[in-house]
Scaffold this motif. Structure first.
Motif, PDB file in Angstrom:
ATOM      1  N   LEU A   1      12.363  25.346  -6.903  1.00  0.00           N
ATOM      2  CA  LEU A   1      12.651  24.517  -5.736  1.00  0.00           C
ATOM      3  C   LEU A   1      12.103  23.097  -5.819  1.00  0.00           C
ATOM      4  N   ARG A   2      11.330  22.786  -6.852  1.00  0.00           N
ATOM      5  CA  ARG A   2      10.717  21.459  -6.938  1.00  0.00           C
ATOM      6  C   ARG A   2      11.784  20.373  -7.019  1.00  0.00           C
ATOM      7  N   PRO A   3      11.516  19.203  -6.448  1.00  0.00           N
ATOM      8  CA  PRO A   3      12.486  18.117  -6.506  1.00  0.00           C
ATOM      9  C   PRO A   3      12.592  17.546  -7.921  1.00  0.00           C
ATOM     10  N   THR A   4      13.803  17.309  -8.373  1.00  0.00           N
ATOM     11  CA  THR A   4      14.049  16.688  -9.670  1.00  0.00           C
ATOM     12  C   THR A   4      15.072  15.575  -9.485  1.00  0.00           C
ATOM     13  N   PHE A   5      15.062  14.634 -10.406  1.00  0.00           N
ATOM     14  CA  PHE A   5      16.081  13.585 -10.388  1.00  0.00           C
ATOM     15  C   PHE A   5      17.364  14.162 -10.966  1.00  0.00           C
TER      16      PHE A   5
ATOM     17  N   LEU B   1      21.173   8.013  -9.171  1.00  0.00           N
ATOM     18  CA  LEU B   1      20.192   9.100  -9.074  1.00  0.00           C
ATOM     19  C   LEU B   1      20.112   9.641  -7.652  1.00  0.00           C
ATOM     20  N   GLN B   2      19.841  10.931  -7.572  1.00  0.00           N
ATOM     21  CA  GLN B   2      19.582  11.601  -6.301  1.00  0.00           C
ATOM     22  C   GLN B   2      18.553  12.691  -6.580  1.00  0.00           C
ATOM     23  N   LEU B   3      17.924  13.200  -5.538  1.00  0.00           N
ATOM     24  CA  LEU B   3      16.956  14.286  -5.698  1.00  0.00           C
ATOM     25  C   LEU B   3      17.638  15.615  -5.425  1.00  0.00           C
TER      26      LEU B   3
END
Length: 106
Positions: free
Chosen positions: A71-75, A92-94
């Motif tokens: 679940l961690r945010p990534t680019f 880019l988006q998260l």
């Protein structure tokens, strides 16, 4: 007194200790807080751009480290790098790590 961690995982055999450390500790407790991350986080209100669900800000907002890994945010590149997409803020988006992996280079 500390003892070195001996890696018994076959996939890591033949790697240096430094390479093993980087492989095992590849999931930080908190995403790198730079200006781009904060801008995207605020623009998306902390939600995944792909599924729309909330993303945890750090490891301790999840019940277990396995959940953080997913679940961690990534680019996420809107137009994938493999298809000529640039590394610019506009592209880019998260997204959750899980959603980003499922999306692949689409």
């Amino acid at each position: 007194m500390s003892f070195p961690i001996i890696c018994q995982i076959p996939a890591f055999a033949g790697m240096s200790d430094e390479q093993n450390r980087k492989k095992v500790l590849s999931q930080p407790f908190k995403p790198k807080e730079d200006e781009l991350f904060r801008t995207l986080w605020e623009a998306q209100a902390g939600k995944c751009a792909l599924c729309g669900e909330d993303m945890p800000q750090n490891r301790f907002e999840t019940a277990h480290s396995t959940l953080w890994k997913k679940l961690r945010p990534t680019f996420d590149h809107i137009k994938p790098r493999s298809k000529g997409g640039p590394d610019t803020p506009e592209n880019l988006q998260l997204a959750h790590a899980r959603c980003n992996k499922i999306k692949g280079n689409k």
